[in-house]
Write an enzyme that holds these catalytic residues in place. Sequence first.
Site, short mmCIF file in Angstrom:
data_model
loop_
_atom_site.label_atom_id
_atom_site.label_comp_id
_atom_site.label_asym_id
_atom_site.label_seq_id
_atom_site.Cartn_x
_atom_site.Cartn_y
_atom_site.Cartn_z
N LYS A 31 22.90 -45.58 13.38
CA LYS A 31 24.08 -45.07 13.42
C LYS A 31 24.67 -45.86 12.17
CE LYS A 31 27.18 -48.02 16.51
NZ LYS A 31 27.78 -48.34 15.39
N ASP A 58 30.02 -43.66 13.06
CA ASP A 58 30.71 -44.51 13.88
C ASP A 58 31.92 -44.95 12.83
OD1 ASP A 58 31.98 -45.53 16.28
OD2 ASP A 58 29.87 -47.44 15.73
N LYS A 60 35.23 -44.39 14.89
CA LYS A 60 36.61 -44.20 15.92
C LYS A 60 37.24 -43.47 15.15
CE LYS A 60 34.13 -47.90 17.98
NZ LYS A 60 32.94 -48.15 17.38
N ASP A 63 44.31 -41.52 15.37
CA ASP A 63 45.73 -41.66 14.81
C ASP A 63 46.52 -40.50 15.00
OD1 ASP A 63 47.44 -41.98 12.20
OD2 ASP A 63 46.48 -42.75 10.76
N THR A 120 32.87 -51.86 24.49
CA THR A 120 32.18 -52.19 25.83
C THR A 120 32.58 -54.50 25.49
OG1 THR A 120 30.19 -51.98 24.01
CG2 THR A 120 30.06 -50.68 26.18
N ARG A 212 22.10 -55.62 16.80
CA ARG A 212 20.96 -56.91 16.39
C ARG A 212 20.49 -57.08 17.17
NH1 ARG A 212 27.15 -59.25 17.81
NH2 ARG A 212 27.22 -58.17 19.02
O1 C5P Z 1 24.63 -55.78 17.57
P1 C5P Z 1 25.13 -54.38 19.42
O2 C5P Z 1 23.75 -53.72 19.82
O3 C5P Z 1 25.30 -54.93 20.07
O4 C5P Z 1 25.74 -53.20 18.69
C1 C5P Z 1 26.45 -52.24 18.98
C2 C5P Z 1 26.91 -51.21 18.47
O5 C5P Z 1 28.07 -50.29 18.97
C3 C5P Z 1 28.06 -52.22 17.21
O6 C5P Z 1 27.96 -51.49 15.80
C4 C5P Z 1 29.57 -51.28 17.73
O7 C5P Z 1 30.64 -51.48 16.59
C5 C5P Z 1 29.22 -50.11 18.55
N1 C5P Z 1 29.94 -49.83 19.73
C6 C5P Z 1 30.16 -50.69 20.74
N2 C5P Z 1 30.90 -50.52 21.63
C7 C5P Z 1 31.15 -49.56 21.38
C8 C5P Z 1 31.72 -48.13 20.83
C9 C5P Z 1 30.57 -48.88 19.51
O8 C5P Z 1 29.45 -52.34 20.96
N3 C5P Z 1 32.17 -48.82 22.72
#
Ligand code: C5P
Length: 233
Positions: A31, A58, A60, A63, A120, A212
């Site tokens: 991603k 990603d 998002k 607009d 989330t 992460r």
């Molecule tokens: O590090 P982590 O596993 O929390 O990363 C989650 C990834 O998913 C990040 O790149 C974040 O921007 C993305 N994301 C998210 N929640 C969403 C949509 C995308 O955490 N609803």
Amino acid sequence: MNKPIIALDFQTYEEVASFLAKFSGETLSVKVGMELFYSNGPIIVEKIKQQNHEIFLDLKLHDIPNTVKSAMIGLAKLGVDMVNVHAAGGKKMMEAAREGLEIGSQSGKRPKIIAVTQLTSTSETDMQREQLIKTSLLQSVMHYSDLSKQAGLDGVVCSALEAEDIKRQNGTEFLRVTPGIRLVSDTVDDQIRVVTPEKARLIGSSNIVVGRSITRADDPVAAYNQVLEEWNA
Ligand code: C5P
């Protein structure tokens, strides 16, 4: 795209290259988010594609419909596999986004398009206080999911905790792409609604996004393999 999607939340291509090099040629699903794309521009997608990885871009988008449609024409030309918008932009915006992708897909294969329901990192209390949405978080997510389906999208981004309901309501083919994934040994960071890869699979995610837990692990390949094992078990 069904392998765990690794969130390449890095600033530079050098960091991405050194991270991907650890996987010695394995084809991954990755991603590319705002951090990497805005720091490096579209060339970053080209460079990652040259290594044959599948790309979920990603960004998002949110607009007015015409602007999103034009932006999607440009993103489709990058040849990515999946893109997204915020469902809060509305049905007309989502329809316009899909149309833009169809116009821009030179190969005839349009990228999948999914919509973010509620992030989330958003709790029910935050949603009610800050967005003045007076329903439960789940009702809001389900509403956005229905709206996305009506607009002809391929699925939604949601918490794994909502995936089962969405699967039941919108069908197995409608994607439930779920971030907020953590291995048991990890910290939660800024995510609020988190689950393990195994639980995500059991409760109905169609795809998981993991950042992460893999990218900041002492041994990213071992962490990825653990995620993969739980996801495929
Ligand atoms: O590090 P982590 O596993 O929390 O990363 C989650 C990834 O998913 C990040 O790149 C974040 O921007 C993305 N994301 C998210 N929640 C969403 C949509 C995308 O955490 N609803």
